[in-house]
Each structure stands twice: as structure tokens, then as C-alpha cells.
Scaffold this active site. Structure first.
Site, short mmCIF file in Angstrom:
data_model
loop_
_atom_site.label_atom_id
_atom_site.label_comp_id
_atom_site.label_asym_id
_atom_site.label_seq_id
_atom_site.Cartn_x
_atom_site.Cartn_y
_atom_site.Cartn_z
N GLU A 114 9.32 16.66 14.99
CA GLU A 114 9.80 16.50 13.62
C GLU A 114 9.07 17.50 12.71
OE1 GLU A 114 8.82 12.77 11.44
OE2 GLU A 114 10.95 12.79 10.93
N LYS A 130 0.88 -1.17 0.00
CA LYS A 130 0.00 0.00 0.00
C LYS A 130 0.92 1.23 0.00
CE LYS A 130 -2.22 3.40 2.07
NZ LYS A 130 -1.90 4.46 1.13
N GLU A 150 9.22 2.12 11.19
CA GLU A 150 10.30 3.10 11.04
C GLU A 150 9.64 4.46 11.01
OE1 GLU A 150 13.49 4.06 11.68
OE2 GLU A 150 13.43 1.92 11.21
N CYS A 165 13.58 11.23 7.08
CA CYS A 165 13.53 10.97 8.53
C CYS A 165 14.93 11.12 9.12
CB CYS A 165 12.94 9.60 8.82
SG CYS A 165 13.85 8.29 8.07
N VAL A 187 0.64 7.19 13.20
CA VAL A 187 0.13 6.08 12.39
C VAL A 187 0.90 4.80 12.74
CG1 VAL A 187 -0.06 5.18 10.04
CG2 VAL A 187 -0.75 7.53 10.54
N GLY A 188 2.21 4.94 12.88
CA GLY A 188 3.04 3.77 13.20
C GLY A 188 2.59 3.09 14.49
N1 LIG Z 1 9.87 8.28 8.85
C1 LIG Z 1 9.67 8.78 7.66
O1 LIG Z 1 10.46 8.56 6.80
C2 LIG Z 1 8.44 9.54 7.38
C3 LIG Z 1 7.90 10.35 8.33
N2 LIG Z 1 6.78 11.05 8.05
C4 LIG Z 1 6.27 11.95 9.10
O2 LIG Z 1 4.87 11.91 9.08
C5 LIG Z 1 4.32 13.20 8.86
C6 LIG Z 1 3.03 13.07 8.09
O3 LIG Z 1 3.24 12.45 6.84
P1 LIG Z 1 2.16 11.46 6.24
O4 LIG Z 1 2.41 11.20 4.81
O5 LIG Z 1 0.81 11.96 6.58
O6 LIG Z 1 2.51 10.11 7.04
P2 LIG Z 1 1.60 8.87 7.33
O7 LIG Z 1 2.19 8.13 8.46
O8 LIG Z 1 0.18 9.28 7.43
O9 LIG Z 1 1.71 8.00 5.99
C7 LIG Z 1 2.62 6.94 5.78
C8 LIG Z 1 1.89 5.76 5.15
O10 LIG Z 1 0.92 5.27 6.08
C9 LIG Z 1 -0.37 5.22 5.47
N3 LIG Z 1 -1.40 5.43 6.49
C10 LIG Z 1 -1.99 6.61 6.83
N4 LIG Z 1 -2.90 6.39 7.81
C11 LIG Z 1 -2.87 5.08 8.10
C12 LIG Z 1 -3.54 4.26 9.04
N5 LIG Z 1 -4.44 4.75 9.89
N6 LIG Z 1 -3.24 2.94 9.08
C13 LIG Z 1 -2.30 2.43 8.26
N7 LIG Z 1 -1.65 3.15 7.34
C14 LIG Z 1 -1.90 4.46 7.26
C15 LIG Z 1 -0.29 6.31 4.41
O11 LIG Z 1 -1.29 6.14 3.44
C16 LIG Z 1 1.11 6.12 3.89
O12 LIG Z 1 1.15 5.03 2.99
C17 LIG Z 1 5.43 13.95 8.18
O13 LIG Z 1 5.33 15.33 8.38
C18 LIG Z 1 6.64 13.39 8.85
O14 LIG Z 1 6.85 14.03 10.08
C19 LIG Z 1 6.16 10.94 6.83
C20 LIG Z 1 6.66 10.14 5.85
C21 LIG Z 1 7.88 9.40 6.04
O1 LIG Z 2 18.40 8.90 4.44
C1 LIG Z 2 18.00 7.93 3.78
O2 LIG Z 2 18.58 7.54 2.79
C2 LIG Z 2 16.77 7.19 4.20
C3 LIG Z 2 15.92 8.01 5.07
C4 LIG Z 2 14.62 7.37 5.37
O3 LIG Z 2 14.52 6.20 5.55
C5 LIG Z 2 13.42 8.20 5.43
O4 LIG Z 2 13.52 9.41 5.33
O5 LIG Z 2 12.34 7.62 5.59
#
Ligand SMILES: NC(=O)C1=CN([C@@H]2O[C@H](COP(=O)(O)OP(=O)(O)OC[C@H]3O[C@@H](n4cnc5c(N)ncnc54)[C@H](O)[C@@H]3O)[C@@H](O)[C@H]2O)C=CC1
Ligand SMILES: O=C(O)CCC(=O)C(=O)O
Length: 488
Positions: A390, A180, A255, A289, A237-238
Site C-alpha cells: 500500500e 483516541k 480495518e 484505503c 499497528v492493527g
Molecule cells: N486503512 C486506512 O484507512 C489507513 C491506512 N493507513 C496506512 O498506514 C500507513 C501509516 O499511517 P499511520 O498514520 O502511521 O497509521 P497508524 O496505523 O500508525 O495510525 C492509525 C491510528 O493508530 C494509532 N496508533 C499508532 N500506533 C499505535 C499502537 N502501537 N497501538 C495502538 N494505536 C496506535 C495512531 O495514533 C492512529 O490513531 C499509511 O501509509 C497507510 O498505508 C493509515 C491510515 C488509514
Molecule cells: O472510501 C471511503 O469512503 C472510505 C475509505 C476508508 O475507509 C479509508 O480510507 O480508511
């Protein structure tokens, strides 16, 4: 989004076929550099679509796991070869969907190919150990078995590398998958799945369903036939996914966020530290991240470092990331832009001093997209929201410290622990940093971002579920160990 531009409609991939959602509804994927140019449309799927995908993955798993690792690896090698031919198209799609620059997207696509090859070879590596039994007449060993059906929930910020670093090990260790992707970058994910399709994977082994996270993502986390869930994204969400998986005894891997510090010690090479800070904080418009978010600078070097940082940040060119001389693209979505602007406002309200940037760009072509200036605050204290949460945008918080001990205390004083770096020439100093820093990725004289596919990646504290991805670590998540005792 209403639009007059004709766009391609992309479909779900279920049981080896491209299928429309039973909802007959679509989501328009926009280009954050220019919202008048939508990238395409994806399916707004329902739980019935998800059900079909999970059933297909479940039905395929017996045959897939019965293949040798080497045979499974061959499929990955073929997918890598197809992807190599389609590198430019995939990279351009990623750039259009989420706004990172084309060279960055190209590099990420090449990284995706390298990950496929790495895990293809993994199919021929050892799967267990021989362990001496206390019974001299017995033979004891471990072997590994796949989890079964794995749900892959991916974010938008690394639309190529993250799905692949989850999908490739899941497959080579004998699992079948339902992916997904984030809606923002689902077309990139679909193009990657097309490479898998062209590689001839048996039907049902790989499935992709697009749609709302609250429907498809949540449905995957809660589905009784999904045996493992791997997720990258936001903390909230995580945690929900982790709880849902725990509740029904499924394996999970999360993650999540980071609030990554870089310490600039008094003896640092200023030029090196400034370049790495800019790259760590502003590449991908700060949406990693592992991005540098807090810059902790020792007092003797503070003014010189800050002045050079401002000087070099001013040279950054901002614009549509498909264009050649653009260094900083747009923020990936309106929601992310608003999130970033909210934190900038919060920083000012809390008394941090804005010394560069801070504005959304709205003149001329900028008005078509989600652009914000690279932003630097100083006089940031550790209790401020911009030092704790963040931001996921191009924003730096400068924090001045008076001692080595204070630098480490500040660096560790957050709930996250993903990556961290230090700039120093002192061996004792960096060894102490490596020892004391609460982060899963610790880097010396290098920016906080920068993940190598053959090394374990993951965070401490609230940055992850304490599991690791990539390299050999992936085996720990995507397989279960069986201890076998054989008596003659
Ligand atoms: N660790 C990382 O690399 C990331 C961190 N983020 C953080 O999250 C914040 C919000 O970004 P979003 O795109 O809204 O992140 P998100 O956590 O909502 O989305 C990530 C994935 O989870 C899915 N998702 C959303 N709600 C869900 C639920 N209830 N159950 C299962 N899956 C679900 C989304 O459709 C997407 O595929 C960003 O500002 C950032 O701080 C966002 C993306 C990547
Ligand atoms: O820095 C990278 O190459 C990976 C970072 C990462 O996993 C993320 O932003 O979600």
C-alpha cells in the site's frame, strides 16, 4: 515543532470536562499545505489521562445502557443538528489538518451527519429474533447487549467519517467510549466531540484522549476495562491491537490497508474508465484505503487508455486545498510524503517505467508543504513492491494483461482484499468478476473508492479482521447476542 504563531490549545474530554494532560505537554498539529501555519496544539497525554477516561467510561456505562435505544438515538439526533450548524468550521479544520480539498471535507462532514442520523434511527429498530424452540412449552428469543467500554482508534485520512462511523453505533447500542484520534487530525475530532457535548450526553459516556499511538492507542488495546476495540489504520499497528485484544479476551475490529485494482476490460468505455481511475487514485491525494492503486488494462485497449489517462491527469491542479480551483492537495504529513517518495524511487529501481509525475513539488509556495505530482508507472509487473504494498499516495501502477483470466489472477495476487472494480459492458464478464474477485467491496463501472454508510464495509484477506463496519453490520460488532430460553 517550534513556531512563533499563537495557536489554540485543545484539551482532552474526560468525564464531561475539557482537561489538560497531566504531562503538561502539547503536540503541535501542522497544516500540510503550509507548515508555517500550525492548526493548533493538542495534549500529549499519558497513561494516567487514559486511566481517568476509561474509569469515566466504565462508571457511565450502567446508566447509559439502561436508557432505551430511542432515548440514546435522541442524543445522536441532537449531535447531528449541532454538527449541521458547524459543518463549514469542521470541514475547514479537516482540510487544514490533513489537506483534502474543502469540497471533499465538506462532503465528508455531511456524510458524518448522515451517519449520526442513520444510527439515531437504529435506536428504534429490532434487537433480536424469535426462534422456535423444540420444546413446545418454551419461548426462545435473542436479544443484544452492549459490549461495555469501547476504545475507538481512528486514522487521519477520514477525520470526520471514520470516528463517527465507529462512535455513533457504539453509543446507540449502549456502549460508552474512549476515542483516541490520530494526532494529525485530532482537532477535527475534538470539534466533533464538542458537538456531542452540546447535545448533552451524560458525563463519561464519551471521552477523548489525544497523544501518541504507542501510549494511548496501545494503552486502550491493553486496558482490562476496555471491552471492545475498533481500529482503522495501518496493517502493523492493527495486528498488534488484534493480538493485545485477543490476549485478554476483548472483542476487536480492524480495518486496514488495501492495494485496490481496477480492471479495464477491452470493451470498457474509455472516457468513463479514465475519469473513474483518476478520481479513485488521486482524490484525497490517494490517501484512502479504497484508493485505486493498480490499473490492470487489457492489451487491445491499453494504448488508448494510457494516453487518455496521461492527458487528463496533466489537467489536475495542485495546491493548498483551501483554495477554490485546487483539485489535488498536499500529502497529509512529512512521514507520508517520505513514504510516497520512497515507493516512487523503489518503482524506478525495480524497472517500472515512470511515464508521468514522480517528483516532489518544491518551487514557490509548494516549498511550504508536502506536495507530490500525480504519478503514473507502466511496465509494472506483479512481483514489484509498487504492485504489492500500500503506497497511500497519488501513484498508479499500470499493468498490461492479455486475457480476462490473467486480469483476475493479477487482481487477486496481493495480500489485501478491500475494494476492486471493473469497467466492462459485458454482463457475463462482470458477474464472473464479482464471483472471482477476493475483495469486500466490488464495484462495476465505478471507481474503487466509494463507501455508502448504510452498506457493510470491510475487507477480505489482510485488509481487515473479517468483520464489517457501517450499516446494519455495525450491530454485529458493537453488541453481543444473548439467546434467551423461557419455560413457563
Ligand atoms: N486503512 C486506512 O484507512 C489507513 C491506512 N493507513 C496506512 O498506514 C500507513 C501509516 O499511517 P499511520 O498514520 O502511521 O497509521 P497508524 O496505523 O500508525 O495510525 C492509525 C491510528 O493508530 C494509532 N496508533 C499508532 N500506533 C499505535 C499502537 N502501537 N497501538 C495502538 N494505536 C496506535 C495512531 O495514533 C492512529 O490513531 C499509511 O501509509 C497507510 O498505508 C493509515 C491510515 C488509514
Ligand atoms: O472510501 C471511503 O469512503 C472510505 C475509505 C476508508 O475507509 C479509508 O480510507 O480508511
Amino acid at each position: 515543532m517550534a513556531t512563533n504563531v499563537t495557536t489554540t490549545v485543545y484539551r482532552n474530554f474526560i468525564n464531561g470536562e475539557w482537561q489538560e494532560s497531566e504531562s503538561a505537554e502539547q503536540i503541535t498539529v501542522i497544516n500540510p499545505a503550509d507548515t508555517s501555519l500550525p492548526v493548533g496544539q493538542i495534549q500529549s497525554s499519558t497513561t494516567a489521562d487514559l486511566e481517568a477516561a476509561v474509569e469515566a467510561a466504565d462508571a457511565a456505562r450502567k446508566e447509559w445502557r439502561s436508557l432505551s435505544g430511542a432515548a440514546r438515538g435522541e442524543f445522536l439526533y441532537r449531535a447531528a443538528a449541532v454538527m449541521e450548524e458547524r459543518t463549514e468550521e469542521i470541514a475547514a479544520t479537516a482540510t487544514k489538518e490533513m489537506g483534502k480539498t474543502l469540497p471533499e471535507a465538506r462532503g465528508e462532514t455531511q456524510r458524518g451527519i448522515a451517519i449520526l442520523k442513520y444510527y439515531a434511527a437504529e435506536g428504534m429498530r429490532k434487537t433480536g429474533d424469535v426462534i422456535p424452540s423444540t420444546d413446545p412449552g418454551a419461548f426462545m428469543y435473542t436479544s443484544r447487549v452492549p459490549l461495555g467500554v469501547v476504545g475507538v482508534i481512528a486514522p487521519w485520512n477520514f477525520p470526520v467519517a471514520i470516528p463517527i462511523w465507529k462512535i455513533a453505533p457504539a453509543l446507540v447500542y449502549g456502549n460508552t467510549i474512549v476515542c483516541k484520534p490520530a494526532s494529525e487530525t485530532a482537532i477535527t475530532a475534538i470539534k466533533i466531540i464538542e458537538c456531542f457535548e452540546a447535545a448533552g450526553f451524560p458525563k463519561g459516556v464519551i471521552n477523548l484522549v489525544t497523544g501518541a499511538g504507542s501510549v494511548i492507542g496501545k494503552g486502550l488495546a491493553e486496558h482490562p476495562k476496555v471491552n471492545g476495540i475498533t481500529f482503522t489504520g495501518s496493517n502493523n499497528v492493527g495486528k498488534g491491537i488484534g493480538l493485545a485484544a485477543l490476549e485478554r479476551g476483548a472483542k476487536y475490529q480492524l480495518e486496514m490497508g488495501g492495494k485496490n485494482p481496477v480492471i479495464i476490460a477491452a470493451d470498457a468505455d474509455i472516457e468513463q474508465a479514465v475519469d473513474a481511475t483518476i478520481s479513485g487514485a488521486f482524490r484525497s491525494t490517494g490517501q484512502k484505503c479504497t484508493a485505486t492503486s493498480r490499473v490492470i488494462v487489457e492489451a487491445p485497449i491499453y494504448d488508448a487508455f494510457r494516453d487518455r489517462l496521461i492527458e487528463k491527469t496533466k489537467e489536475i491542479t495542485i495546491g493548498n486545498s483551501l483554495e477554490k480551483d485546487v483539485w489535488l492537495g498536499p500529502i497529509a504529513s512529512k512521514a507520508q510524503l517520505e513514504n510516497c517518495l520512497h515507493y516512487i524511487q523503489k518503482g524506478m529501481e525495480e524497472g517500472a517505467k515512470l511515464i508521468l509525475g514522480g517528483e516532489q513539488l518544491t518551487d514557490g509556495d509548494y516549498a511550504k508543504g508536502f506536495y507530490v505530482q500525480p504519478t503514473i508507472f507502466e511496465d509494472v509487473t506483479n512481483d514489484m513492491v509498487i504492485a504489492q504494498e500500500e503506497i497511500f499516495g497519488p501513484v498508479i501502477a499500470l499493468i498490461k494483461v492479455d486475457s480476462e483470466e490473467q486480469a483476475i489472477d493479477v487482481a487477486n495476487d496481493v495480500k489485501f482484499g478491500l475494494s476492486a472494480s471493473i469497467f466492462t459492458k459485458n454482463i457475463g464478464r462482470f458477474l464472473q468478476f464479482v464471483e472471482d474477485m477476493e475483495a469486500g467491496l466490488v464495484r462495476v463501472n465505478a471507481e474503487s473508492a466509494g463507501v455508502e454508510l448504510q452498506a457493510p464495509f470491510g475487507g477480505m484477506k489482510q485488509s481487515s479482521s473479517h468483520s464489517r463496519e457501517q450499516g446494519e453490520a455495525a450491530k454485529e460488532f458493537f453488541t453481543s447476542i444473548k439467546t434467551v430460553f423461557v419455560k413457563g
